[in-house]
Design an enzyme around this catalytic site. Structure first.
Site, PDB file in Angstrom:
ATOM      1  N   HIS A   1      -4.170   6.303   0.570  1.00  0.00           N
ATOM      2  CA  HIS A   1      -4.390   4.884   0.298  1.00  0.00           C
ATOM      3  C   HIS A   1      -5.811   4.535   0.737  1.00  0.00           C
ATOM      4  O   HIS A   1      -6.231   4.868   1.844  1.00  0.00           O
ATOM      5  CB  HIS A   1      -3.364   4.037   1.047  1.00  0.00           C
TER       6      HIS A   1
ATOM      7  N   ASN B   1     -10.238  -1.951  -1.699  1.00  0.00           N
ATOM      8  CA  ASN B   1      -8.859  -1.603  -1.334  1.00  0.00           C
ATOM      9  C   ASN B   1      -7.959  -2.111  -2.459  1.00  0.00           C
ATOM     10  O   ASN B   1      -7.796  -3.316  -2.632  1.00  0.00           O
ATOM     11  CB  ASN B   1      -8.520  -2.264   0.008  1.00  0.00           C
TER      12      ASN B   1
ATOM     13  N   CYS C   1       0.798  -1.227   0.000  1.00  0.00           N
ATOM     14  CA  CYS C   1       0.000   0.000   0.000  1.00  0.00           C
ATOM     15  C   CYS C   1       0.832   1.279   0.000  1.00  0.00           C
ATOM     16  O   CYS C   1       0.328   2.349  -0.313  1.00  0.00           O
ATOM     17  CB  CYS C   1      -0.945  -0.028   1.192  1.00  0.00           C
TER      18      CYS C   1
END
Lengths: 358, 73
Positions: free
Chosen positions: A257, A287, A122
């Site tokens: 993120h 995500n 990430c």
């Protein structure tokens, strides 16, 4: 923090590509195989209602390729100008070599180019931009490509599981490509951090050299990761802006993120950035790991295309533990519209070879 | 802040009705007290009471009263 001011470097294009297949989590409410209470709760708590999932015919490198080719097609670079290719992924095509080399071939890049992979999740976008900017600054390379992304929704092998789990719905597949180049008057500032004491908080420890056999993933320590995120990330953003001499008001947007809505809202609140200036694409893409911050910019600005300069700050954080911040100026028209990736790559390796007995 | 007000904060966080919780309510018996609720609890305790909860502390909670005991205000 490891802070860098890369003078004379700018980000001259950002693109992102996602699979065509949409997994509509809302539709799972009517699926007899699923637990509707779990599905409802998941959507409410995470803010995710859809993800994009690659078919077994494509890997992350295909979406990175599509995004990079989109930047080339927009006239932003010619292949022979690229002197640096950094590919950041946790879902590489091969054990060896770096997937970057296959991309180097597919993109028709010259031999006067360094190409390698970085295994980060990430925080990938911020790390990639930082490294590419410093490599450009200290070498004779004039342009750099950074591709970031994973296919965490797509499994490595065909899955047997029918009922959805948290992780099966949380992650979406996406990749981004970012072009950096030498440009007097511009600069890219970055701050990077790592904490290896958290290397077990999020991990896939099996199927490598230390533990050759085992499951593809293991449960993460959600609480430890959440605590890290809402404490360390706002602190780094504050420290970074203090060093850079900027305030949140100066930025046109903050790309975070896209971990989950609670984290996005908390980080924004703690650094004093109103949510109107924080692009959110988590609801429709899940995500999307390292590609999520650039994907959120593509989602917010990609269709606008105005000839107007934006001053942006971005932060990535997660597995490692690893986190960072970057700020840069970019023309809105250089943030390209989202593309659906249809590219595939036949590398010629047969898939029906037996496992070897070592 | 009274004990009832503290319970009300937790009821609000867990989207329960007023009066659903007492200090004796066992956390494992609350369906809504799931992994995401624990993250909400971290934020609530930090924002409202300046208490930083670690994973070990959260794992040690057995009843609602164990949480309320840390709400000093």
């Amino acid at each position: 923090m490891i802070y860098a001011e890369n003078e004379g470097i700018r980000i001259s294009a950002i693109a992102a590509s996602v699979p065509e297949q949409v997994i509509d989590i809302r539709a799972k409410l009517d699926d007899p195989e699923e637990d509707p209470k779990f599905i409802k709760n998941f959507m409410k708590k995470t803010g995710i209602t859809q993800i994009r999932k690659s078919t077994m015919a494509q890997t992350a490198s295909d979406f990175s390729y599509t995004a990079a080719k989109q930047i080339e097609a927009a006239g932003k670079y010619r292949p022979e100008e690229i002197g640096v290719l950094i590919n950041i992924t946790q879902t590489p095509d091969y054990r060896t070599p770096s997937t970057a080399l296959a991309l180097h071939k597919r993109l028709g890049l010259p031999k006067d180019c360094l190409a390698f992979d970085i295994n980060l999740g990430c925080s990938g976008f911020v790390y990639g931009v930082s490294l590419a900017a410093s490599l450009l600054q200290t070498s004779n390379a004039s342009k750099a490509l950074v591709t970031v992304g994973d296919t965490l929704a797509r499994k490595r092998r065909f899955p047997n599981q029918k009922r959805s789990s948290n992780t099966a719905l949380l992650f979406g597949d996406a990749c981004s490509a970012t072009l950096l180049e030498k440009a007097p008057g511009y600069r890219v500032r970055t701050a990077l951090m790592s904490d290896g004491t958290g290397h077990k908080a999020l991990a896939s420890p099996y199927n490598g050299w230390k533990h050759p056999v085992g499951p593809g993933s293991i449960p993460g320590d959600d609480i430890a990761v959440f605590n890290f995120t809402i404490r360390e990330v706002p602190e780094l953003i504050r420290e970074f802006t203090e060093k850079a001499g900027t305030t949140m008001e100066e930025y046109d947007a903050m790309a975070l993120h896209q971990a989950n809505m609670m984290i996005i809202k908390n980080v924004a609140k703690r650094v004093g950035m109103p949510m109107e200036k924080v692009p959110v694409c988590l609801d429709r893409f899940g995500n999307t790991s390292g590609a999520s911050a650039p994907l959120s910019l593509v989602d917010r600005f990609g269709e606008c295309g105005e000839d107007k300069e934006l001053f942006l700050i971005a932060s990535g954080f997660g597995i490692g533990l690893s986190w960072g911040v970057v700020d840069f100026r970019i023309n809105e028209k250089d943030i390209l519209p989202l593309t659906i990736g249809h590219d595939t790559y036949d590398d010629g390796y047969p898939d029906d070879l037996p496992e070897d007995e070592e | 802040m009274t004990e009832r007000e503290k319970l009300a904060l937790l009821e609000d966080m867990l989207e329960l009705d007023e009066g659903d919780l007492t200090v004796d309510t066992v956390l494992d018996d609350i369906d809504e007290y799931d992994s995401m609720a624990k993250l909400s609890l971290i934020v609530l305790m930090e924002d409202e009471f300046d208490v930083k909860l670690t994973a070990d502390v959260i794992r040690g909670f057995e009843t609602v009263g164990d949480i309320v005991a840390l709400m000093e205000k």
